[in-house]
Design a protein around this motif. Structure first.
Motif, short mmCIF file in Angstrom:
data_model
loop_
_atom_site.label_atom_id
_atom_site.label_comp_id
_atom_site.label_asym_id
_atom_site.label_seq_id
_atom_site.Cartn_x
_atom_site.Cartn_y
_atom_site.Cartn_z
N GLN A 68 0.81 -1.17 -0.15
CA GLN A 68 0.05 0.12 0.11
C GLN A 68 0.91 1.35 0.16
O GLN A 68 1.84 1.38 0.49
CB GLN A 68 -1.03 -0.01 1.26
CG GLN A 68 -2.00 1.07 1.33
CD GLN A 68 -1.43 2.25 2.15
OE1 GLN A 68 -0.85 2.11 3.16
NE2 GLN A 68 -1.89 3.58 1.49
N GLY A 69 0.32 2.34 -0.71
CA GLY A 69 1.02 3.58 -0.94
C GLY A 69 -0.26 4.69 -1.20
O GLY A 69 -1.07 4.28 -1.58
N HIS A 70 0.23 5.77 -0.95
CA HIS A 70 -0.73 6.82 -1.51
C HIS A 70 -0.67 7.44 -2.65
O HIS A 70 0.68 7.70 -3.04
CB HIS A 70 -1.07 7.89 -0.38
CG HIS A 70 -0.11 8.67 0.35
ND1 HIS A 70 0.29 9.85 -0.45
CD2 HIS A 70 0.87 8.45 1.24
CE1 HIS A 70 1.24 10.36 0.38
NE2 HIS A 70 1.58 9.58 1.25
N LEU A 71 -1.58 8.18 -3.70
CA LEU A 71 -1.23 8.66 -4.82
C LEU A 71 -0.94 10.04 -4.76
O LEU A 71 -0.32 10.89 -5.57
CB LEU A 71 -2.43 8.39 -5.71
CG LEU A 71 -2.74 6.89 -6.09
CD1 LEU A 71 -4.03 6.85 -6.68
CD2 LEU A 71 -1.76 6.30 -6.75
N ASP A 72 -1.26 10.74 -3.59
CA ASP A 72 -1.33 12.28 -3.49
C ASP A 72 0.04 12.59 -3.02
O ASP A 72 0.71 12.03 -2.47
CB ASP A 72 -2.49 12.84 -2.68
CG ASP A 72 -2.36 12.25 -1.53
OD1 ASP A 72 -2.30 11.20 -1.00
OD2 ASP A 72 -2.62 13.32 -0.48
N ILE A 100 2.01 -4.28 4.11
CA ILE A 100 3.06 -3.58 4.00
C ILE A 100 2.93 -2.31 3.60
O ILE A 100 2.70 -2.15 2.23
CB ILE A 100 4.14 -4.30 3.33
CG1 ILE A 100 4.68 -5.71 3.76
CG2 ILE A 100 5.53 -3.54 3.35
CD1 ILE A 100 5.61 -6.43 2.87
N ASN A 101 2.94 -1.25 4.56
CA ASN A 101 2.79 0.20 3.90
C ASN A 101 4.25 0.63 3.70
O ASN A 101 5.35 0.43 4.32
CB ASN A 101 2.11 1.04 5.07
CG ASN A 101 2.19 2.38 5.07
OD1 ASN A 101 3.29 3.09 5.13
ND2 ASN A 101 1.07 2.99 4.59
N CYS A 113 0.33 -5.52 10.45
CA CYS A 113 0.88 -4.32 9.48
C CYS A 113 2.52 -3.85 9.92
O CYS A 113 2.68 -3.88 11.11
CB CYS A 113 0.03 -3.04 9.74
SG CYS A 113 -1.62 -3.30 9.27
N ILE A 114 3.30 -3.63 8.82
CA ILE A 114 4.48 -2.97 8.96
C ILE A 114 4.65 -1.79 8.06
O ILE A 114 4.16 -2.00 6.88
CB ILE A 114 5.61 -4.14 8.88
CG1 ILE A 114 5.73 -5.02 10.06
CG2 ILE A 114 7.03 -3.40 8.89
CD1 ILE A 114 5.91 -4.29 11.34
N SER A 115 5.40 -0.74 8.26
CA SER A 115 5.56 0.36 7.40
C SER A 115 7.22 0.21 7.14
O SER A 115 7.91 0.42 8.10
CB SER A 115 5.13 1.65 7.85
OG SER A 115 5.44 2.66 6.82
N CYS A 116 7.73 0.48 5.91
CA CYS A 116 8.91 0.78 5.66
C CYS A 116 9.09 1.74 4.56
O CYS A 116 7.97 1.96 3.68
CB CYS A 116 9.78 -0.42 5.53
SG CYS A 116 9.29 -1.49 4.27
N GLY A 117 10.42 2.09 4.01
CA GLY A 117 10.50 2.72 2.86
C GLY A 117 12.22 3.41 2.91
O GLY A 117 12.76 3.22 3.69
N PRO A 118 12.40 3.80 1.52
CA PRO A 118 13.80 4.36 1.34
C PRO A 118 13.94 5.68 2.01
O PRO A 118 13.10 6.30 2.42
CB PRO A 118 13.87 4.45 -0.04
CG PRO A 118 12.43 4.83 -0.56
CD PRO A 118 11.53 4.15 0.46
#
Length: 483
Positions: A74-78, A166-167, A445-450
């Motif tokens: 999952q991610g958001h478009l805006d 995974i957010n 749920c878990i969130s990660c990113g660069p």
């Protein structure tokens, strides 16, 4: 020629550059939503789009993973649409002007939208590729995350069968986010009366501040231009009488305001008091902020012998008092997680109309009772100044779970891939996971990113190397989720 051509992972950056060419400020995600729909249809995948513009795309598991439990990505478009004052960029029509500098991707004179365009790019690259090993994927692209999570509120979660989510909306490599704050938007207006007065018109602008994300960077104590202006005007009002014409600055409640501009009318002969006060605060703020706000500037322009429609003395005082006393910044720190902000408020923007001033704050807290306390403080401040308020976009926090099989897998994969432990933490920022858990309490749920820096500001930048690391990590996690 593509600006990001040749960067690795090539398919991720190709999608990111394509996304960056599509205007997608909050509340205006129609074009990017349709882009995702058309992409899914061309790939022959299941596609669903709701009235808000949220998009769900489903892809079966690869060979050997057909019967594995689905994973929701999952991610958001805006994106937050901010630009420098002299920019002619039109966020409704223009694509972003990308460039590369010192290992980072940036956008000329605007926000970059890596929050959260890089998540969308990664998920699209996964849906597009045929060589990756993965369980069934349920890709969720939401709209209007930056302005109260309206898309997540409206999302029909019954279309999703996955229990693991995974957010990809985090901004620090090596950190697995397992909890976040809740929040709400506090919109206010202060009715004011007008009259016509003669005197000297004074324009004062506080600008050049760093600004930034009102959740993740609120602890850095960066200058909020509106609060600084409120302090300045309150001080000046004790030195000499004046009338308020306008107070303007900022455009988003979740961005620390970088500029505040005011027009006031002072009696002729009192101009020197304003000049002295401006000089006084230039020196004060230089000492208070030190090197933290190196580009801070206070500009002054005086035009004598003017007759203007202004707010009355009583109205002026009420408006200035509110800007001076409204809570802003860190309210309290967490008692259980060291250095984590627990509760905060950000005075994001103020505008002036014919009938008074209006604006909005973004309030966040990981504890419901503290959020209610700050809500009471805001209402009390407004009541003292005879104003009105409306709450919107309220969303729940995401409470840390002691048991999380997904977190265990992602921790083990990170350790194996990078030979060190990831940091597991909660953040003082809003993530859509809290809303999703409200729709399905059984979610893991878990969130990660660069790694990216200065999101929600014109200095936003995305690490190229970190994007590669995060992509390889995501692929490794998906390959492990075969159960």
């Amino acid at each position: 020629m593509a600006v990001l051509a040749g960067l690795q992972p090539e398919n991720v950056f190709e999608f990111f550059e394509e996304i960056s060419s599509i205007p997608r400020p909050s509340f205006h995600c129609e074009k990017i939503s349709e882009y995702c729909v058309e992409f899914g249809k061309k790939k022959g995948l299941f596609v669903s789009q709701d009235e808000m513009g949220n998009v769900i795309i489903k892809k079966p598991g690869t060979k050997g993973y057909e019967n594995a439990q689905p994973v929701i990505l999952q991610g958001h478009l805006d994106m937050v649409a901010e630009k420098v004052g002299h920019s002619t960029h039109d966020f409704m029509e223009d694509g972003l002007d990308l460039y590369i500098e010192d290992g980072f991707i940036k956008a000329k004179d605007t926000t970059l939208g890596a929050d959260n365009g890089i998540a969308v790019a990664m998920v699209l690259a996964l849906l597009d590729g045929d060589s990756y090993k993965h369980p069934p994927i349920e890709a969720v692209f939401t709209v209007d995350e930056e302005t109260g999570m309206g898309g997540a509120h409206a999302l029909d979660f019954s279309q999703l069968s996955g229990k693991r989510l995974i957010n990809l909306d985090s901004e620090e490599e090596g950190i697995l986010t397992a909890g976040c704050s809740g929040g709400f938007r506090f919109q206010f207006d202060i009715p004011m009366e007008k009259e016509t007065v003669s005197g000297s018109l004074v324009d004062i602008s506080i600008h050049g501040l760093k600004g930034g994300h009102s959740g993740q960077e609120i602890n850095l104590q960066r200058g909020n231009a509106h609060k600084m202006m409120g302090r300045f005007l309150s001080f000046l009002l004790r030195k000499t009488e004046f009338y308020l014409l306008s107070l303007e600055g900022g455009s988003k409640d979740n961005v620390i305001s970088m500029i505040s501009a005011v027009k006031i009318l002072v009696a002729e002969g009192q101009e020197h008091v304003v000049e002295e006060t401006v000089e006084y605060f230039r020196n004060v703020w230089e000492k208070e902020f030190g090197k933290d706000e190196p580009d801070l500037a206070v500009d002054l322009l005086i035009e004598r012998k003017r007759c203007e429609s202004v707010f009355t003395k009583e109205s002026t005082k009420r408006g200035i008092n509110f800007v001076e006393i409204i809570p802003n910044g860190v309210f309290e720190f967490s008692r259980s997680l060291k250095d984590l902000v627990e509760t905060s408020s950000n005075l994001g923007f103020i505008h002036t109309g014919e009938k008074g001033i209006s604006g909005a704050c973004m309030v966040r807290s990981s504890i419901d009772s503290k959020m209610e306390q700050l809500k009471d403080v805001l209402y009390t401040s407004l009541e003292l100044c005879q104003g009105n308020a409306e709450l919107s976009g309220e969303y729940p926090g995401w409470k840390y779970k002691e048991e999380s099989p997904l977190r265990n897998v992602m921790t083990a994969v990170y350790r194996k891939l990078f030979h060190k432990e990831p940091e597991v933490m909660a953040v003082h920022a809003g993530l859509e996971c809290g809303l999703f858990l409200g729709k399905n309490p059984d979610l893991d749920c878990i969130s990660c990113g660069p790694e990216m820096f200065d999101v929600h500001s014109v200095r936003e930048r995305l690490s190229i190397a970190s994007t590669k690391n995060t992509w390889e990590y995501l692929l490794a996690v998906l390959e492990e989720l075969n159960d």
